[in-house]
Design a protein around this motif. Structure first.
Motif, PDB file in Angstrom:
ATOM      1  N   TYR A  51       0.822  -1.204   0.000  1.00 10.09           N
ATOM      2  CA  TYR A  51       0.000   0.000   0.000  1.00 10.09           C
ATOM      3  C   TYR A  51       0.858   1.256   0.000  1.00 10.09           C
ATOM      4  O   TYR A  51       0.467   2.296  -0.528  1.00 10.09           O
ATOM      5  N   SER A  52       2.055   1.179   0.615  1.00  8.92           N
ATOM      6  CA  SER A  52       2.895   2.369   0.726  1.00  8.92           C
ATOM      7  C   SER A  52       3.399   2.820  -0.635  1.00  8.92           C
ATOM      8  O   SER A  52       3.693   3.994  -0.816  1.00  8.92           O
ATOM      9  N   GLY A  53       3.543   1.902  -1.556  1.00 12.39           N
ATOM     10  CA  GLY A  53       4.104   2.264  -2.841  1.00 12.39           C
ATOM     11  C   GLY A  53       5.601   2.491  -2.782  1.00 12.39           C
ATOM     12  O   GLY A  53       6.207   2.890  -3.763  1.00 12.39           O
ATOM     13  N   ALA A  54       6.209   2.250  -1.614  1.00 17.12           N
ATOM     14  CA  ALA A  54       7.653   2.449  -1.499  1.00 17.12           C
ATOM     15  C   ALA A  54       8.355   1.305  -2.221  1.00 17.12           C
ATOM     16  O   ALA A  54       8.175   0.140  -1.869  1.00 17.12           O
ATOM     17  N   HIS A  55       9.166   1.671  -3.192  1.00 18.71           N
ATOM     18  CA  HIS A  55       9.749   0.676  -4.081  1.00 18.71           C
ATOM     19  C   HIS A  55      10.587  -0.354  -3.319  1.00 18.71           C
ATOM     20  O   HIS A  55      10.439  -1.564  -3.494  1.00 18.71           O
ATOM     21  N   TYR A  56      11.493   0.146  -2.470  1.00 18.09           N
ATOM     22  CA  TYR A  56      12.413  -0.768  -1.786  1.00 18.09           C
ATOM     23  C   TYR A  56      11.670  -1.673  -0.805  1.00 18.09           C
ATOM     24  O   TYR A  56      11.970  -2.855  -0.679  1.00 18.09           O
ATOM     25  N   GLU A  57      10.677  -1.071  -0.131  1.00 16.97           N
ATOM     26  CA  GLU A  57       9.872  -1.850   0.813  1.00 16.97           C
ATOM     27  C   GLU A  57       9.144  -2.976   0.083  1.00 16.97           C
ATOM     28  O   GLU A  57       9.114  -4.118   0.536  1.00 16.97           O
ATOM     29  N   GLN A  58       8.566  -2.631  -1.062  1.00 16.38           N
ATOM     30  CA  GLN A  58       7.833  -3.640  -1.836  1.00 16.38           C
ATOM     31  C   GLN A  58       8.751  -4.765  -2.286  1.00 16.38           C
ATOM     32  O   GLN A  58       8.424  -5.949  -2.145  1.00 16.38           O
ATOM     33  N   SER A  59       9.931  -4.383  -2.775  1.00 21.37           N
ATOM     34  CA  SER A  59      10.869  -5.407  -3.238  1.00 21.37           C
ATOM     35  C   SER A  59      11.268  -6.303  -2.088  1.00 21.37           C
ATOM     36  O   SER A  59      11.317  -7.524  -2.210  1.00 21.37           O
ATOM     37  N   LEU A  60      11.537  -5.670  -0.950  1.00 24.43           N
ATOM     38  CA  LEU A  60      12.002  -6.453   0.176  1.00 24.43           C
ATOM     39  C   LEU A  60      10.975  -7.503   0.576  1.00 24.43           C
ATOM     40  O   LEU A  60      11.301  -8.657   0.820  1.00 24.43           O
ATOM     41  N   PHE A  61       9.698  -7.064   0.625  1.00 25.48           N
ATOM     42  CA  PHE A  61       8.686  -8.032   1.057  1.00 25.48           C
ATOM     43  C   PHE A  61       8.437  -9.090  -0.003  1.00 25.48           C
ATOM     44  O   PHE A  61       8.072 -10.211   0.317  1.00 25.48           O
TER      45      PHE A  61
END
Lengths: 208, 498
Positions: B339-349
């Motif tokens: 939901y955050s749309g944060a690229h690095y966060e999304q990749s990490l998860f």
């Protein structure tokens, strides 16, 4: 089991026979209700130097004995405030202030330090709060425990009551009312009668 | 299965099922028709009778693992932290995983002794003593890890603000330094709480031990406690104050541990959900450990009347509830990453759950912590100590994987693919982890042998006979029955023995 000796008294003891000084009467009960009701009667009879001994805290005994609330919470509040102040001073001193103390207090090992890092303000209170909080809790807890022990006059490893064989059950399954001979209302016969009428299983004398 | 606890005259005590809820009735917490005398006997016998053969076997096994720990720590100190598999980018590995794992386990002990006390949950009295012991030993195991991780162990005292000639002070804005205060305060307060709770029971041991040396040592340790009600009055107030202080403390400790991660900039760590999620996980894992210890202990030490099925049932329910909270947190982390749309966060998860080198550990964690505890919804399975024991062990393993997932999957792939790397533990790390269980169980078995493992005074105070006028039903007003202080309406008649 009664062990009240009619001649055991300081004034009448002869030189040859060592008669132990009676320091009090100890009544044994096997029931919470009886001990609580007797305690209330002892309180109403105006005794001051006496106590109930039980293996666990009895609900309502404070009222039955007329125990006034302890000052401990006030001490703990003061301990906590001291801890809080200590935490604020310490974090500020070691990270935010660096001034030189005047002559007798200018010890090098207490010199403060302006710890400048990541462009943060020197005195960054929000970041210091966890440490201040922990100091508050630590000081309060130490005050609670040592305050309780001091108010209870513990450790006190000697107690004439420990001589009574049955008193060992005070930490297991029996209840005791102990009235000190130094109480102004103390009268060996009448006090023993008061305790016995409350349903005591036995009344013994406590010797010095 | 008998469900009677209303008519003691027809009850065969062993068959009382006190885990049944009967509206308007309080379930008895001490079974077996025990009175004060027999509660004292059953608990002090553990200490005063010769140890069973099994104790020596258990102690031997635990102590050999402890020696393994000593050996591995010796290797670490003589060679350096290079004996560990820690590397760049995974600079925090087994040491911090195990630190968080052990400190989390401690939390259930404080929850039982402090928070359940404030909520007047009387069933806590059966299990609080050894849960508190578990807390202290777990904190010992935990505290050693960061102390060893500093590398130059002989300078570990630099963590504390000790006045020195170098005008050198710690950095008070660092979460790692908050940890120093949180964990050391927690250890101190837990130790005080444990000891204060034990003073009356140590006095019981003093008064019941036949051996001169035991009497002397218990006598010193119990400080001359004589059960005075004037003492009890201050003691109870002190206990209440300690409970009130330990409650925010325990919540703060694991929150501060989570700040080590949450205040960083690293994807996978930089989330605000971490403090409540860590606290719930700590309670979940801690209760699992209490069950792992309680189920064998009640069997071997003959404490089934005091640690009853109701106790196990309640703990299972708390595990189920906190297990659901951590499961929610796992899902919420994934949702927020998307939901955050944060690229690095999304990749990490994505790496963490699907494509990364450690995705299997994420699913191991989900299986152990989110799926397996669901069996506790079924009452029949909660009532089976074998199933409970199994689920609790799986939950413990799952909580260890949770910390592995948080630390290793977040660190091994950060912003630049060129700095990605893998981590595998060396045998010394594995040996230290196994050895820390040896340390824990060595301490715990010594505790079982020499200290009162059930809070006798507290258990007695919640028995029906402990309340004045318990035999006169007309005196039990509505208020008293409604308030939690008076546990049971009915009364098990005490055998008249003289």
């Amino acid at each position: 089991m009664e062990a009240i000796q009619p001649t055991a008294d300081h004034a009448t003891s002869s030189i040859d026979v060592i008669v132990p000084t009676v320091v009090g009467l100890c009544a044994e009960f096997d029931d919470v209700t009886a001990v609580t009701e007797t305690a209330a009667r002892v309180r109403d009879a105006g005794f001051k130097y006496w106590d109930v001994h039980s293996p666990f805290p009895i609900h309502g005994i404070d009222h039955a004995m007329g125990i006034r609330p302890t000052i401990l919470p006030v001490l703990v509040l003061m301990g906590g405030l001291t801890g809080c102040l200590f935490g604020i001073t310490m974090t500020a001193w070691i990270n935010a202030f660096e001034f030189k103390m005047p002559a007798p207090f200018n010890w090098t090992n207490l010199q403060g330090y302006q710890f400048f890092i990541s462009g943060k303000p020197l005195w960054s209170l929000p970041a210091f709060i966890p440490v201040i909080f922990e100091c508050t809790v630590l000081f309060s807890a130490l005050t609670t425990v040592f305050g309780m022990l001091l108010l209870n006059k513990l450790p006190m490893l000697y107690n004439p009551l420990f001589r009574l064989k049955n008193f060992r059950r005070a930490t297991s399954d029996r209840f005791f009312i102990v009235i000190d001979a130094g109480d102004p209302n103390f009268d060996r016969q009448k006090t023993a009668e008061l305790l016995r009428s409350g349903g005591a299983v036995s009344v013994e004398t406590v010797d010095e | 299965m008998a469900t009677i606890y209303s008519d003691p005259s027809t009850t065969i005590y062993r068959e009382i099922d006190n885990a049944v809820e009967i509206p308007g009735k309080r379930a008895p917490l001490v079974l077996g028709g025990r009175d004060f005398t027999s509660v004292t006997e059953v608990v002090t016998d553990v200490n005063l009778k010769p140890a069973p053969f099994g104790w020596y076997v258990g102690f031997g096994v635990a102590f050999s693992f402890f020696l393994l720990y000593v050996f591995c720590v010796g290797m670490l100190l003589t060679t350096g932290v290079g004996v560990w598999g820690n590397n760049q980018p995974v600079a925090w590995a087994f040491d911090i995983i195990n630190f968080v794992f052990w400190v989390g386990i401690g939390h259930a002990g404080t929850l039982i002794s402090a928070i359940l006390y404030l909520f007047r949950q009387n069933w806590r009295t059966g299990i609080n003593r050894f849960a508190e012991a578990m807390t202290i030993f777990a904190v010992v195991c935990a505290g050693l890890y960061p102390a060893l991780h500093v590398g130059r162990v002989w300078l570990a005292y630099w963590l504390f603000p000790i006045p020195n000639q170098m005008a050198m002070w710690p950095q008070a804005r660092s979460p790692l330094w908050w940890d120093v205060f949180a964990v050391s305060t927690y250890a101190t307060v837990s130790l005080l709480f444990w000891y204060v709770g034990m003073i009356p029971d140590l006095a019981t041991l003093r008064d019941r031990s036949k051996a001169r040396l035991a009497e002397f040592i218990y006598g010193i340790a119990s400080l001359g406690w004589n059960g005075s009600c004037r003492h009890w009055h201050r003691y109870e107030r002190a206990y209440l104050l300690l409970a009130a202080l330990a409650t925010p403390l325990v919540l703060s400790v694991h929150s501060v541990v989570s700040f080590d991660f949450a205040t960083s900039q690293l994807p996978g760590w930089h989330t605000t959900i971490l403090p409540p999620y860590f606290v719930a996980g700590a309670i979940f894992g801690g209760f699992a450990m209490v069950l792992v210890l309680a189920i064998p202990a009640r069997e071997w030490f003959g404490l089934k009347d005091i640690i009853t099925m109701r106790h196990l049932d309640n703990m299972a329910k708390i595990m189920l509830a906190t297990g659901m909270i951590v499961s929610y947190a796992y899902c919420m982390e994934l949702f927020i990453a998307w939901y955050s749309g944060a690229h690095y966060e999304q990749s990490l998860f994505k790496f963490r759950a699907l494509g990364g080198p450690y995705a299997w550990s994420f699913w191991a964690m989900m299986f152990c912590n989110a799926m397996v505890p669901q069996v506790l919804w079924v009452r029949k399975w909660r009532m089976n100590p074998w199933i409970l024991f199994l689920v609790a062990n799986i939950a413990n393993i799952g909580m260890w994987w949770e910390r592995f997932v948080i630390i290793v999957t977040s660190l091994n792939r950060d912003f630049l693919p060129s700095s990605w790397g893998l981590y595998w533990p060396t045998w010394i790390e594995v040996g230290m982890f196994a050895g820390s269980f040896g340390l824990f169980f060595t301490l715990f078995l010594l505790f079982c042998r020499f200290l009162p493992i059930v809070a006798m005074a507290e258990v007695k105070s919640i028995m029906p006979e402990a309340h004045p006028h318990h035999q006169e039903p007309h005196k039990q007003t509505h208020d008293e029955a409604a308030g939690d202080y008076r546990p049971d309406e009915h009364h098990v008649p005490k055998p008249k023995a003289h």
